[in-house]
Structure formats: C-alpha cells, structure tokens
Scaffold this active site. Structure first.
Site, PDB file in Angstrom:
ATOM      1  N   CYS A   2      -6.391   4.457  -6.726  1.00  0.00           N
ATOM      2  CA  CYS A   2      -7.763   3.955  -6.696  1.00  0.00           C
ATOM      3  C   CYS A   2      -8.502   4.388  -7.956  1.00  0.00           C
ATOM      4  CB  CYS A   2      -8.504   4.452  -5.467  1.00  0.00           C
ATOM      5  SG  CYS A   2     -10.192   3.808  -5.417  1.00  0.00           S
ATOM      6  N   GLY A  51      -3.071 -11.329  -9.721  1.00  0.00           N
ATOM      7  CA  GLY A  51      -3.102 -12.602 -10.421  1.00  0.00           C
ATOM      8  C   GLY A  51      -2.619 -13.805  -9.658  1.00  0.00           C
ATOM      9  N   LYS A  85      -7.689  -1.465   5.228  1.00  0.00           N
ATOM     10  CA  LYS A  85      -8.390  -0.892   4.090  1.00  0.00           C
ATOM     11  C   LYS A  85      -7.890   0.524   3.853  1.00  0.00           C
ATOM     12  CE  LYS A  85     -11.927  -0.894   1.101  1.00  0.00           C
ATOM     13  NZ  LYS A  85     -11.368   0.091   0.184  1.00  0.00           N
ATOM     14  N   MET A 136     -15.638  -0.491  -6.049  1.00  0.00           N
ATOM     15  CA  MET A 136     -16.040  -0.371  -4.650  1.00  0.00           C
ATOM     16  C   MET A 136     -16.224   1.088  -4.224  1.00  0.00           C
ATOM     17  SD  MET A 136     -16.294  -3.514  -3.764  1.00  0.00           S
ATOM     18  CE  MET A 136     -16.441  -3.400  -1.974  1.00  0.00           C
ATOM     19  N   ASN A 171      -1.902   5.180  -1.022  1.00  0.00           N
ATOM     20  CA  ASN A 171      -2.511   4.647  -2.236  1.00  0.00           C
ATOM     21  C   ASN A 171      -2.667   5.759  -3.270  1.00  0.00           C
ATOM     22  OD1 ASN A 171      -4.059   3.395  -4.175  1.00  0.00           O
ATOM     23  ND2 ASN A 171      -5.633   2.659  -2.772  1.00  0.00           N
TER      24      ASN A 171
END
Length: 311
Positions: free
Chosen positions: A130, A250, A45, A71, A127
């Site tokens: 987000c 997808g 995560k 989230m 990342n």
C-alpha cells in the site's frame, strides 16, 4: 463460449476475473454486488487491525488514461471481514479471498492468527504494497523486511496464501523478490501489481494538485500502467514456475486480460475500470475475452497462458 475457468492454489474459479482489493469491496453490500455479478471470485478490502477512515477527500479521481488515488486504507477493521467470511456461503461457485494489510508485522500476525483460528475455506492475500499511508513505507520495497515478515507469517498461515506486491522496475529486484518468495512453499500466488506509487496529477487551469492527501501524491492505476503490470506478471511467472501470478493493472477490456494471461497470469483482477464501470463490467469482459480466444483458436486459458513470444 471458450472455457474461462481457472484455479488459484487448486481452488477453482468459474472464470479468471475478479476485483482488485480496494475496489467495490469495503462493505457487505458491495461484496454482495460482486457475488451477483459475473466475476469469477471476489476479494475483500485490505483490512487493518482497527477500522480506518483513510485519507481526506478528494482522494480518488479518474484522469486521462487511468486514475490517481491516495485512499489511505479506509476499511472496517479485520473483524468485520472475519465476520463476513464466517457467514459466507462456501457452496457458492466463487471462492472468497481476504486481503490483510496490517500497519505492522504484529498487526498482521494477530489478524492471521484470528483467521487461522476460525478455520475457514477462504484464502488470504497479504498486502505488502500500500503506497498511500503517510509515514508507512511499502514493505514490498524492503526486501529484507519482506523476507522477515514471510518467515513469521507463512508458518502461521500453514495453508496456501498469497501476497500483493508493488510494481518493480529493476531486473535485480525481480531476482531478489523471487528469491525471497521461493523460500516459502505455502506462498502459492503473487498478485502483481498494486498502483504505481506517488504520481502527481495537476490541474492545468487551476495549477493545483488534483487530490488532497500527501500534497497531491498518489498511486497511479488504469490503462497507463498496463505495460508495467505485464512486465511484473511475466517476470515472476518466469522466475517462480511453482507459484501462480494474479495479474492486475491496466485492464479495460478483454484484450488486456488476454495479454495478462499471455504474460503468465492465472487470474486477472480489475481496479480502475471496475471503479468507473461497476460490477456489470464482468459480463462484458467475459464475452470479450471469450471472443478473442475463439478467434485465435484457444479453447482454454492454459492453451496460451505464459506463452508470450520474444524476439
């Protein structure tokens, strides 16, 4: 079966599939389930410097043709994942990827320095995308800030690493982001794409937003974003021949995975479908992709990777 093996930055994966960061990877028991599944790898995560509860619920829902989520980066804090990486069995055939998503550049620096000091064989994915932390814009949409972040982080990481990017919708943005990425030799892979930010799902009967955070605004995932994801994978595959792309978005079956690879992906991450189906999904995906490849006469993914035809 066809050969579904691949590599990311020279690190071998027994097959192309793994989880998208954020799904089935917050806690050790979930990561263990991924290890025991037929995935080719696993990623943790996205970690912030301190643990986070994330946004209030309901914050994820399946919707027709996909999902919506806000989230808010719930996670156990980077030290939890650093400790997991320290005790990870690196003799396992699956490599470990670690996702970092600091709420500031300073936080990313501290987390990267901690992982570098630990000198572990795991691979970092930072990342930049987000879309669901209130008040925190996506770094991936600020080209100059992303360049500044990479200028700071790439020399610290030293070894090959990757970044997770938001979806882009303009050819000029593909060019600008590729130009930034080209500057950093050890930026080895781009993960494309994170969810399409700030969609709104409304219940027709109650006339109410389906999720609670941000007045109902959340990231879209699942089948509805396939074509956006394929475009981003192909755009960066074409522009950055010296780097790899991990496709995400997808994928519900082997067919969409095949299309991601055809567009240029070297590996394929699964988000919404993994959330809905669980890690047993990977057995099905491996079989479906293998069957497609054999039917088309392809022995390995390199036989068709990046070879999408244009009119």
């Amino acid at each position: 079966m066809a050969d579904l093996s691949t590599n990311i930055a020279g690190v071998p994966l027994p097959n192309v599939f793994f989880n998208a960061s954020g799904v089935w990877c917050q806690h050790e028991h979930e990561l263990q389930a991924l290890l025991e599944s037929q995935s080719g790898s696993l990623i943790t995560k996205s970690a912030t410097f301190e643990p986070r509860e994330g946004n209030p619920s309901p914050r994820y829902l399946p919707i027709p043709n996909g999902s919506i989520n806000s989230m808010g980066l719930p996670n156990e804090g980077y030290e939890y994942y650093l400790n997991y990486a320290r005790k990870f069995d690196y003799s396992h055939t699956k490599p470990l990827f670690i996702s970092l998503s600091g709420l500031s550049l300073a936080d990313n620096v501290k987390m990267v320095e901690a992982f570098v000091a630990a000198d572990l064989p795991c691979m970092l994915e930072i990342n930049f995308s987000c879309p669901n932390v209130p008040g925190k814009p996506q770094l991936g949409y600020d080209i100059e800030a992303m360049d500044n972040a990479l200028a700071t982080l790439a020399p610290l990481v030293k070894k090959p690493f990757g970044i997770k990017l938001p979806p882009y919708f303009d050819i000029a943005h593909f060019d600008q982001v590729a130009g930034v990425c080209q500057k950093y030799d050890n930026l080895a892979f781009l993960t494309c794409v994170n969810s399409v930010g700030n969609g709104l799902a409304i219940d027709f009967e109650t006339e109410t937003a389906l999720i609670k955070p941000k007045d109902g605004f959340g990231g879209l995932g699942g089948a509805m974003i396939l074509n956006t994801a394929l475009a981003n994978v192909n755009a960066f595959h074409r522009r950055l021949p010296g780097k790899q792309v991990i496709g995400v978005g997808g994928v519900t079956s082997g067919k969409e995975a095949f299309l991601h690879i055809l567009a240029g992906a070297s590996a394929v991450q699964i988000g919404t479908q993994l959330k809905e189906e669980g890690p047993a999904l990977f057995e099905r995906l491996n079989k479906e992709l293998s069957d497609i490849m054999m039917a088309k006469g392809y022995n390995s993914i390199e036989d068709f990777r990046g070879k999408v035809k244009t009119l």
